[in-house]
Design a protein around this motif. Structure first.
Motif, mmCIF file in Angstrom:
data_model
loop_
_atom_site.group_PDB
_atom_site.id
_atom_site.type_symbol
_atom_site.label_atom_id
_atom_site.label_comp_id
_atom_site.label_asym_id
_atom_site.label_seq_id
_atom_site.Cartn_x
_atom_site.Cartn_y
_atom_site.Cartn_z
ATOM 1 N N TYR A 27 45.781 -11.088 -30.213
ATOM 2 C CA TYR A 27 45.905 -10.807 -28.811
ATOM 3 C C TYR A 27 44.680 -9.768 -28.529
ATOM 4 N N LEU A 28 44.162 -8.860 -29.072
ATOM 5 C CA LEU A 28 43.246 -7.933 -28.815
ATOM 6 C C LEU A 28 41.997 -8.723 -28.769
ATOM 7 N N THR A 29 41.836 -9.532 -29.877
ATOM 8 C CA THR A 29 40.289 -10.391 -29.958
ATOM 9 C C THR A 29 40.046 -11.413 -28.749
ATOM 10 N N LYS A 30 41.422 -11.864 -28.156
ATOM 11 C CA LYS A 30 41.499 -12.792 -26.954
ATOM 12 C C LYS A 30 41.357 -11.916 -25.480
ATOM 13 N N MET A 31 41.837 -10.701 -25.756
ATOM 14 C CA MET A 31 41.636 -9.785 -24.455
ATOM 15 C C MET A 31 40.289 -9.316 -24.651
ATOM 16 N N LEU A 32 39.357 -9.068 -25.651
ATOM 17 C CA LEU A 32 38.242 -8.647 -25.546
ATOM 18 C C LEU A 32 37.248 -9.736 -25.159
ATOM 19 N N HIS A 33 37.584 -11.091 -25.665
ATOM 20 C CA HIS A 33 36.744 -12.186 -25.110
ATOM 21 C C HIS A 33 36.716 -12.392 -23.551
ATOM 22 N N LYS A 46 35.292 -6.525 -12.487
ATOM 23 C CA LYS A 46 36.440 -6.575 -11.983
ATOM 24 C C LYS A 46 37.629 -5.864 -12.644
ATOM 25 N N SER A 47 37.588 -6.125 -13.845
ATOM 26 C CA SER A 47 39.007 -5.461 -14.403
ATOM 27 C C SER A 47 38.573 -4.146 -14.859
ATOM 28 N N ASP A 48 39.796 -3.394 -15.184
ATOM 29 C CA ASP A 48 39.756 -2.002 -15.505
ATOM 30 C C ASP A 48 40.090 -1.745 -16.997
ATOM 31 N N VAL A 49 39.080 -1.427 -17.747
ATOM 32 C CA VAL A 49 39.255 -1.539 -18.980
ATOM 33 C C VAL A 49 40.221 -0.212 -19.672
ATOM 34 N N ILE A 52 43.399 -1.323 -20.040
ATOM 35 C CA ILE A 52 43.984 -2.381 -21.029
ATOM 36 C C ILE A 52 43.815 -2.309 -22.429
ATOM 37 N N LEU A 53 42.484 -1.609 -22.830
ATOM 38 C CA LEU A 53 42.115 -1.554 -24.340
ATOM 39 C C LEU A 53 42.687 -0.028 -24.735
ATOM 40 N N PRO A 54 43.356 -0.196 -25.840
ATOM 41 C CA PRO A 54 43.337 1.218 -26.613
ATOM 42 C C PRO A 54 42.170 1.683 -27.258
ATOM 43 N N ILE A 61 34.006 1.729 -27.161
ATOM 44 C CA ILE A 61 33.005 2.246 -26.050
ATOM 45 C C ILE A 61 32.080 1.012 -25.575
ATOM 46 N N LEU A 62 31.728 0.215 -26.544
ATOM 47 C CA LEU A 62 30.673 -0.663 -25.981
ATOM 48 C C LEU A 62 31.350 -1.626 -25.066
ATOM 49 N N THR A 63 32.388 -2.049 -25.196
ATOM 50 C CA THR A 63 32.951 -2.779 -23.969
ATOM 51 C C THR A 63 33.508 -2.129 -22.850
ATOM 52 N N TYR A 64 33.670 -0.966 -22.872
ATOM 53 C CA TYR A 64 33.900 0.030 -21.644
ATOM 54 C C TYR A 64 32.433 0.250 -21.022
ATOM 55 N N LEU A 65 31.535 0.321 -21.847
ATOM 56 C CA LEU A 65 30.178 0.535 -21.066
ATOM 57 C C LEU A 65 29.817 -0.763 -20.317
ATOM 58 N N SER A 66 29.970 -1.964 -21.094
ATOM 59 C CA SER A 66 29.363 -3.032 -20.364
ATOM 60 C C SER A 66 30.271 -3.538 -19.042
#
Length: 182
Positions: A27-33, A46-49, A52-54, A61-66
């Motif tokens: 589930y987390l992998t699909k969410m990251l993709h 558009k999405s608020d990380v 969504i992400l723990p 942090i890299l996904t958040y920054l992107s």
């Protein structure tokens, strides 16, 4: 070993849970993709990380920054950290004494492995693990480890000329002077 059934049952179950659908890591992998697909090159997505992400400010942090600043900002951050890791490696290899070289290479390996695992985890390639992005992940222990390792590297660079290449050579001259006096 998995294909030849040479693992214990619990090991097979863990491997199947890691790579099968329906588990938490899947589930987390699909969410990251999906988050990486929604990101823009520059600017906020558009999405608020944060909802969504723990542990978005530590592990992801890299996904958040992107998602906040864009994919280019995440790529620049990775480039800066790669240059820093290369500089640590270059500093370690230029050491005269072997202990300084080994300590510097060890610190570089810790930086490199944690950097690679964190980037692959953020991209959804590597399963969820406990790792940190050096100098950027939140949390007391992550920051202390990063700055402690960098302190070791800087210390070995500062004291690189203290010991000669062959420490035993200095002792032989002292011993020969003692024998001449007696």
């Amino acid at each position: 070993m998995y294909l030849r059934n040479r693992l214990a049952e619990y090991q097979i179950a863990r491997i199947q849970a890691m790579f099968s659908s329906g588990s938490e890591t899947d589930y987390l992998t699909k969410m990251l993709h999906s988050l990486w697909r929604q990101n823009k090159l520059i600017g906020k997505s558009k999405s608020d990380v944060t909802g969504i992400l723990p542990a978005f400010n530590a592990d992801y942090i890299l996904t958040y920054l992107s998602s906040v600043y864009g994919i280019i900002a995440a790529i620049l951050l990775c480039c800066v950290l790669a240059v820093l890791i290369f500089a640590v490696f270059n500093t370690a290899l230029r050491q005269i004494n072997q202990l300084g070289m080994m300590m510097g290479c060890g610190c570089r390996i810790v930086f490199l492995i944690s950097f690679l695992i964190n980037v692959l985890e953020n991209l959804g390639v590597f399963p969820q693990s406990i790792t940190f992005l050096p100098f950027f992940s939140a949390g007391g222990s992550c920051i202390i480890i990063s700055y402690g390792l960098m302190g070791i590297v800087l210390s070995t660079y500062r004291y690189k000329n203290i010991y000669p290449r062959h420490p035993g050579a200095g002792f032989m001259s002292i011993n020969s002077k003692v024998k001449k006096v007696s």
